[in-house]
Design a protein around this motif. Structure first.
Motif: not given
Lengths: 170, 215
Positions: A85-92, A141-156, A161-162
């Protein structure tokens, strides 16, 4: 439900229809949006609600009663298939793994989920998670840093999920 | 497999009014039927205790009756809720069980401490220590089975807990009936061996519940 227990078939039919919708969304949240097992479980739970309707106590809230039965049937389903039985409802992370999204209907669902995000985040998620482009391409392509993309994806993804969690039946 | 709208039509068509309190009715039937069987077995085999008329004047006789009796009633009150999905367990019933157990233990300790040291062993072990608990547990068997049958007509969603409550009710009823035949009066004896006799079916019920109560 109280009227149904006195034999009012019309109210009962309304109730069962409403219950079916809620069950469908409850099970599809937990089994994956297009799993064929959902309809089976919905029917099984409907039958259980019908056969055990005498266990509903008239002055108590209906939703927890329904939810307890749905959860019981779900746990039984997992037990039969021997899935942990999965413990968390969403594996993001797994919501958007590229290999799983193949059918157009799934794509439509994904588009619906993404439409409330800011356009840039939407593009990041589509490019990286769905089309499988490397983060460096997207960030260039968007002229931003790698980590900015990662953070935005994670937040999105977390936002989606929320939102799914909040509209879930209690 | 029919489609869901067809299923709904089938279920709603021919809908008859549901009788009230079906859960309680089945539980009562189970308790009465299995209780009568156990009473017939116990009193048929050993009869009432020979000193029943004089003993019924003593407080220890009534304590022996009220201790398991309270546990039986409280367990059944808990069970009727556990038989329904999401119905909350009443708070007073577990409290009553706790009070019965601690009260009994306190009275037993008092009796033990007030007695001369030589007689303490017999207050604890009596004449039947080796069989008493096992007999009560065995007599609880038919009652537990009856309750399980009743529960399968309900919809328990907390299976091990429901099994434990059923087992405790079965043990309590068996002990209550048994107290009519049993001529031990020492409170330490009753606390320990009746207590054990009621706990064993509760544990059995909890273990069996997982599979036996599925619906």
């Amino acid at each position: 439900m109280q009227r149904a227990l006195t034999g009012d078939a019309g109210s009962y039919r309304e109730l069962l229809t409403c219950v079916t919708d809620r069950l469908r969304s409850y099970f599809s949240r937990r089994l994956g949006l297009d799993s064929p097992e959902i309809e089976d479980l919905v029917q099984e739970t409907l039958l259980a609600v019908h056969v055990r309707r005498h266990t509903y106590e008239e002055n108590r809230p209906f939703t927890p009663w329904l939810h307890a039965i749905a959860k019981y049937k779900l746990v039984d389903h997992y037990r039969k298939k021997r899935i942990d039985i999965p413990i968390s409802d969403y594996d993001t992370e797994s919501i958007f793994s590229a290999g799983e999204i193949e059918e157009t209907s799934a794509r439509a669902d994904v588009n619906r989920l993404l439409e409330n995000l800011p356009p840039q985040t939407r593009d990041y998620i589509r490019s990286v998670k769905i089309e499988g482009q490397p983060i460096s391409t997207v960030s260039a392509r968007h002229h931003v840093s790698d980590s900015a993309v990662k953070v935005a994806i994670h937040r999105g993804i977390k936002q989606i999920a929320d939102r799914l969690k909040r509209t879930d039946t209690p | 497999m029919s489609t869901t709208p067809e299923l709904i039509d089938e279920l709603a068509g021919g809908l008859k009014p549901t009788p009230r309190n079906l859960v309680e009715r089945w539980l009562t039937l189970a308790v009465l039927a299995s209780g009568l069987v156990v009473a017939w077995l116990t009193l048929g085999t050993w009869g009432f205790r020979p000193d029943i008329t004089s003993a019924s004047a003593s407080t220890s006789f009534w304590v022996k009756l009220v201790f398991p009796g309270t546990i039986t009633i409280a367990s059944l009150l808990i069970l009727r809720r556990l038989a329904r999905p999401a119905s909350p367990v009443p708070v007073l019933a577990p409290v009553a069980i706790l009070i019965a157990v601690t009260g009994m233990a306190a009275l037993a300790t008092a009796e033990l401490l007030l007695a001369p040291i030589d007689s303490r062993a017999s207050l604890i072990f009596g004449a039947t220590a080796n069989v008493c608990a096992l007999l009560i547990a065995a007599l609880a068997g038919p009652i537990l089975i009856g309750l399980i049958f009743a529960l399968r007509r309900a919809a328990p969603t907390r299976l091990p807990l429901a099994g434990a409550a059923a087992g405790l009710a079965a043990g309590g009823l068996a002990a209550t009936i048994y107290s009519l035949s049993c001529d031990e009066s020492a409170l330490p004896f009753v606390t320990i061996w009746y207590g054990l006799g009621m706990t064993l079916p509760a544990v059995t019920g909890a273990l069996l519940g997982r599979t036996a109560l599925r619906w």
